[in-house]
Scaffold this motif. Sequence first.
Motif, mmCIF file in Angstrom:
data_model
loop_
_atom_site.group_PDB
_atom_site.id
_atom_site.type_symbol
_atom_site.label_atom_id
_atom_site.label_comp_id
_atom_site.label_asym_id
_atom_site.label_seq_id
_atom_site.Cartn_x
_atom_site.Cartn_y
_atom_site.Cartn_z
ATOM 1 N N TYR A 31 -32.375 4.177 121.917
ATOM 2 C CA TYR A 31 -33.706 4.519 122.403
ATOM 3 C C TYR A 31 -34.417 3.290 122.945
ATOM 4 C CZ TYR A 31 -33.228 8.730 119.503
ATOM 5 O OH TYR A 31 -32.805 9.903 118.925
ATOM 6 N N TYR A 35 -44.508 1.036 126.803
ATOM 7 C CA TYR A 35 -45.886 1.360 126.463
ATOM 8 C C TYR A 35 -46.810 0.419 127.221
ATOM 9 C CZ TYR A 35 -44.162 3.905 122.330
ATOM 10 O OH TYR A 35 -43.522 4.787 121.475
ATOM 11 N N LEU A 45 -47.535 5.698 125.683
ATOM 12 C CA LEU A 45 -46.159 5.759 126.157
ATOM 13 C C LEU A 45 -46.112 6.071 127.652
ATOM 14 C CD1 LEU A 45 -43.132 5.770 125.347
ATOM 15 C CD2 LEU A 45 -43.374 8.237 124.975
ATOM 16 N N TYR A 48 -39.614 6.792 128.565
ATOM 17 C CA TYR A 48 -38.677 6.481 127.504
ATOM 18 C C TYR A 48 -37.273 6.910 127.918
ATOM 19 C CZ TYR A 48 -38.953 11.452 126.277
ATOM 20 O OH TYR A 48 -38.915 12.822 126.308
ATOM 21 N N GLN A 104 -39.382 1.534 115.696
ATOM 22 C CA GLN A 104 -39.243 0.871 116.981
ATOM 23 C C GLN A 104 -39.618 -0.601 116.856
ATOM 24 O OE1 GLN A 104 -40.459 3.008 120.573
ATOM 25 N NE2 GLN A 104 -41.026 4.726 119.266
ATOM 26 N N ARG B 95 -45.250 9.281 114.325
ATOM 27 C CA ARG B 95 -44.144 9.834 115.097
ATOM 28 C C ARG B 95 -43.765 11.167 114.477
ATOM 29 N NH1 ARG B 95 -38.784 11.000 114.893
ATOM 30 N NH2 ARG B 95 -37.435 10.427 116.604
ATOM 31 N N GLY B 99 -36.959 16.178 117.600
ATOM 32 C CA GLY B 99 -36.521 15.748 118.909
ATOM 33 C C GLY B 99 -36.108 14.295 118.989
ATOM 34 N N ALA B 100 -35.903 13.887 120.230
ATOM 35 C CA ALA B 100 -35.353 12.558 120.446
ATOM 36 C C ALA B 100 -36.294 11.656 121.220
ATOM 37 C CB ALA B 100 -34.039 12.684 121.221
ATOM 38 N N THR B 101 -37.545 12.040 121.365
ATOM 39 C CA THR B 101 -38.417 11.222 122.196
ATOM 40 C C THR B 101 -38.779 9.895 121.544
ATOM 41 O OG1 THR B 101 -40.454 12.125 121.262
ATOM 42 C CG2 THR B 101 -39.476 13.316 123.108
ATOM 43 N N ASN B 102 -38.808 9.880 120.231
ATOM 44 C CA ASN B 102 -39.222 8.681 119.507
ATOM 45 C C ASN B 102 -40.599 8.207 119.946
ATOM 46 O OD1 ASN B 102 -38.217 7.360 117.325
ATOM 47 N ND2 ASN B 102 -37.355 5.668 118.474
ATOM 48 N N LYS B 103 -41.434 9.142 120.342
ATOM 49 C CA LYS B 103 -42.758 8.796 120.825
ATOM 50 C C LYS B 103 -43.672 8.449 119.667
ATOM 51 C CE LYS B 103 -46.767 10.840 123.154
ATOM 52 N NZ LYS B 103 -47.298 12.064 123.803
ATOM 53 N N LEU B 104 -44.348 7.332 119.799
ATOM 54 C CA LEU B 104 -45.338 6.920 118.810
ATOM 55 C C LEU B 104 -46.736 7.194 119.344
ATOM 56 C CD1 LEU B 104 -43.995 3.471 117.556
ATOM 57 C CD2 LEU B 104 -44.024 5.635 116.315
#
Lengths: 115, 116
Positions: A31, A35, A45, A48, A104, B95, B99-104
């Motif tokens: 991944y 940002y 974001l 990605y 992350q 988070r 899913g796989a976005t890993n969005k923070l």
Amino acid sequence: NAGVTQTPKFQVLKTGQSMTLQCAQDMNHEYMSWYRQDPGMGLRLIHYSVGAGITDQGEVPNGYNVSRSTTEDFPLRLLSAAPSQTSVYFCASSSARTGGRETQYFGPGTRLLVL
Amino acid sequence: AQKVTQAQTEISVVEKEDVTLDCVYETRDTTYYLFWYKQPPSGELVFLIRRNSFDEQNEISGRYSWNFQKSTSSFNFTITASQVVDSAVYFCALRDGRGATNKLIFGTGTLLAVQP
């Protein structure tokens, strides 16, 4: 390991110019994310990627393009810079392994000023 | 919608005081992760802690401790006996577990100034 690296550290652009912000990681992370940090707004974001060849939009993607041809690199392109893109840009990466993918790790940031 | 609120914009303390940074989050997910990051004056983002929604145990790491309370949707961070080197902006982030976005989703940050 160098971790997540970003270049340049600082850049000044004129409105309408294009440039690429570089991001690389040596942790074999699947991944990667970009940002932007603006005063009073935290980090948001932009784009990605969940692996080489796979990218998707985040919260604020307009004006930015990305590609992911290798696991290590995830460049961010500004096609026609605007003053609203003045910001600090952070690249981040994380593992896809359960128990590790949630965290992350961020690069040192690129400070961009668009005049 | 997911949201993280850090209501304290700035906090100023004198060295050796204890200080608590508040973080309140909103999510409809049952599985989620919470984070704290530190951003010192040099600008980098330093990972401090990750907590998943199934683990409500408080955590202590040296002078740092974290209090996770699902009942109040809070994940507060306490620094005991603060030091000048603790001066930084601290971000709380969320988070979702899907899913796989890993969005923070980040809060707006709290600037902590520790005076000598």
